[in-house]
Design an enzyme around this catalytic site. Structure first.
Site, mmCIF file in Angstrom:
data_model
loop_
_atom_site.group_PDB
_atom_site.id
_atom_site.type_symbol
_atom_site.label_atom_id
_atom_site.label_comp_id
_atom_site.label_asym_id
_atom_site.label_seq_id
_atom_site.Cartn_x
_atom_site.Cartn_y
_atom_site.Cartn_z
ATOM 1 N N ARG A 97 31.102 40.396 9.117
ATOM 2 C CA ARG A 97 32.230 40.419 8.200
ATOM 3 C C ARG A 97 33.014 39.142 7.639
ATOM 4 N NH1 ARG A 97 33.866 45.106 11.409
ATOM 5 N NH2 ARG A 97 35.131 43.697 12.710
ATOM 6 N N TYR A 98 32.827 38.251 8.695
ATOM 7 C CA TYR A 98 33.745 36.810 8.101
ATOM 8 C C TYR A 98 32.789 35.994 7.840
ATOM 9 C CZ TYR A 98 38.129 38.985 10.109
ATOM 10 O OH TYR A 98 39.093 39.726 10.388
ATOM 11 N N ARG A 101 31.766 33.612 11.327
ATOM 12 C CA ARG A 101 31.755 34.032 12.720
ATOM 13 C C ARG A 101 31.052 35.660 12.630
ATOM 14 N NH1 ARG A 101 38.148 34.998 11.900
ATOM 15 N NH2 ARG A 101 37.472 33.757 10.478
ATOM 16 N N CYS A 110 30.898 50.396 28.954
ATOM 17 C CA CYS A 110 32.045 49.659 29.301
ATOM 18 C C CYS A 110 32.477 50.225 30.878
ATOM 19 C CB CYS A 110 33.418 50.125 28.675
ATOM 20 S SG CYS A 110 33.189 49.646 26.857
ATOM 21 N N CYS A 114 38.672 53.455 27.227
ATOM 22 C CA CYS A 114 39.839 53.640 26.725
ATOM 23 C C CYS A 114 40.096 54.765 25.880
ATOM 24 C CB CYS A 114 40.312 52.475 26.048
ATOM 25 S SG CYS A 114 40.239 50.932 27.457
ATOM 26 N N CYS A 117 39.974 53.667 21.996
ATOM 27 C CA CYS A 117 38.904 53.031 21.668
ATOM 28 C C CYS A 117 38.611 53.033 20.373
ATOM 29 C CB CYS A 117 37.941 53.161 22.512
ATOM 30 S SG CYS A 117 36.555 51.711 22.230
ATOM 31 N N ARG A 119 35.950 52.274 18.980
ATOM 32 C CA ARG A 119 34.273 52.602 18.836
ATOM 33 C C ARG A 119 34.235 53.702 20.019
ATOM 34 N NH1 ARG A 119 33.299 46.500 19.168
ATOM 35 N NH2 ARG A 119 33.360 45.955 17.111
ATOM 36 N N ASP A 278 43.928 50.788 15.692
ATOM 37 C CA ASP A 278 42.933 51.346 14.837
ATOM 38 C C ASP A 278 43.073 52.791 14.931
ATOM 39 O OD1 ASP A 278 41.847 48.649 13.939
ATOM 40 O OD2 ASP A 278 40.965 48.505 16.022
ATOM 41 N N ASP A 315 43.815 45.378 11.590
ATOM 42 C CA ASP A 315 42.377 45.305 11.260
ATOM 43 C C ASP A 315 42.328 46.384 10.092
ATOM 44 O OD1 ASP A 315 39.723 44.362 11.050
ATOM 45 O OD2 ASP A 315 39.286 44.694 13.109
ATOM 46 N N LYS A 322 41.437 41.090 9.499
ATOM 47 C CA LYS A 322 42.746 41.256 10.339
ATOM 48 C C LYS A 322 43.765 40.384 9.462
ATOM 49 C CE LYS A 322 40.473 41.387 14.977
ATOM 50 N NZ LYS A 322 39.204 41.372 14.422
#
Length: 355
Positions: A97-98, A101, A110, A114, A117, A119, A278, A315, A322
């Protein structure tokens, strides 16, 4: 004295029945949460179980990890891909996206899942592990993208990789002249600290700048095992940063955030990001309005060292990046600035240059 019965090894709880047997949900909740587990993965690691107070119905650790039937309710503003990974995926496992990076997602497993989350619809125990060929194709993309200066390992959780595979990824990225920084985002140091073995710490050895961004949302997550894991990483030369999400019922007070940031610093972790939630499906019960988040942070300015101050960010959907959310202490008044003093709460005039 021991009664001679076998001692059961603590295990990760992965379904409603095991959560009920552990006393973490009422038995009558099992049926509804069994349906939920067909949509969203469940995992509560032994380290996390040890932090939960089952007698506290508002326990902030349990709230992060124990599923709730409310997760099956999706509001109109919630999105299945709130950070827009998919449109910015040039090859499998990479998000760009950036300009300078890119993300590398070597797996989607994971140590814990969470409940907020972003995702949550794609992560799970099946792992989403890139095949050897897919991983090499992703790494080849980084090698052929000289504009990318920073590689960010995320997922899933990159510290769920074996030390051998993790070492390979770090070494491949380190050999690319244009990669200056390698960053990893992980829950492992607080959720599964036993994985931070000498072999894993050694796998992160590199001449490049390497940072580990530890995801934690409450001060109690920095228990003794987590602090020991972080000491091992710091001793291996890993720079430690912290990221948190502002969450209703977890850290949505000045006292809770202050305790969290102080616990981070005590564990040698520099608070880096405080994320606005998010809006993933079924996460509305965690959302704190932005204005409330700004107000909470404003109360901490001046009573906390600047080392403890993260950037509060949202975000933006659509891959817009962000955006810092403040809070702001300065407002323009003509050519001058009026700046509020964090210690005295008064407005101080800062005249324009040459005035």
């Amino acid at each position: 004295m021991p009664d001679g019965s076998p001692q059961l090894k603590p295990r990760t709880l992965r379904d409603a029945q095991s959560l009920a047997e552990a006393g973490l949900i009422p038995p009558e909740a099992q049926a509804g949460l069994a349906r939920l587990s067909a949509t969203y993965a469940i995992a509560v690691s032994p380290a996390v179980q040890a932090l939960i107070d089952p007698a506290d119905p508002a326990d902030p650790i349990a709230r992060q990890y124990i599923p709730d039937a409310a997760e099956l309710v999706t509001l109109p503003q919630e999105r299945s891909d709130p950070t827009s990974d998919a449109p910015f995926t040039p090859v499998k496992g990479v998000v760009h996206r950036y300009p300078d990076r890119a993300l590398l997602k070597p797996l989607l497993a994971c140590p814990v899942y969470c409940r907020f989350c972003f995702r949550r619809e794609v992560v799970g125990p099946d792992g989403g592990l890139l095949t050897a060929a897919e991983l090499e194709a992703a790494l080849d993309w980084f090698a052929g993208s000289p504009q990318v200066r920073e590689a960010i390992l995320t997922g899933g959780d990159p510290l769920m990789l074996s030390p051998r595979r993790l070492r390979h990824v770090v070494q491949r990225l380190s050999a690319m002249p244009h990669i200056d920084i390698i960053r990893l985002h992980s829950r492992v140091p607080v959720a599964a600290p036993e994985r931070i073995t000498p072999a894993l710490a050694e796998a992160l050895e590199t001449e490049k700048a390497l940072f580990l961004c530890v995801h934690a949302n409450h001060a109690r997550e920095f228990a003794a095992p987590a602090r020991a894991a972080l000491r091992r990483l710091a001793g291996a030369g890993v720079g430690l940063l912290g990221q948190s999400v502002l969450l209703r019922g977890v850290n949505d007070s000045p006292e809770a955030l202050e305790a969290l940031f102080r616990a981070m610093l005590a564990a040698r972790v520099k608070p880096y990001y405080l994320h606005q939630l998010d809006r993933a499906p079924g996460t509305a019960r965690f959302e704190v309005p932005i204005e409330e988040g700004r107000r909470i942070l404003r109360t901490l300015r001046g009573r906390l060292t600047g080392l403890a101050w993260p950037t509060y960010v949202l975000d933006l959907p659509g891959g817009a990046g962000k955006a810092p959310l403040g809070p702001d202490f300065a407002t323009a008044e003509g050519l001058d600035w009026m700046v509020e003093g964090p210690l005295d709460g008064l407005a101080h005039r800062h005249p324009a240059s040459g005035a």
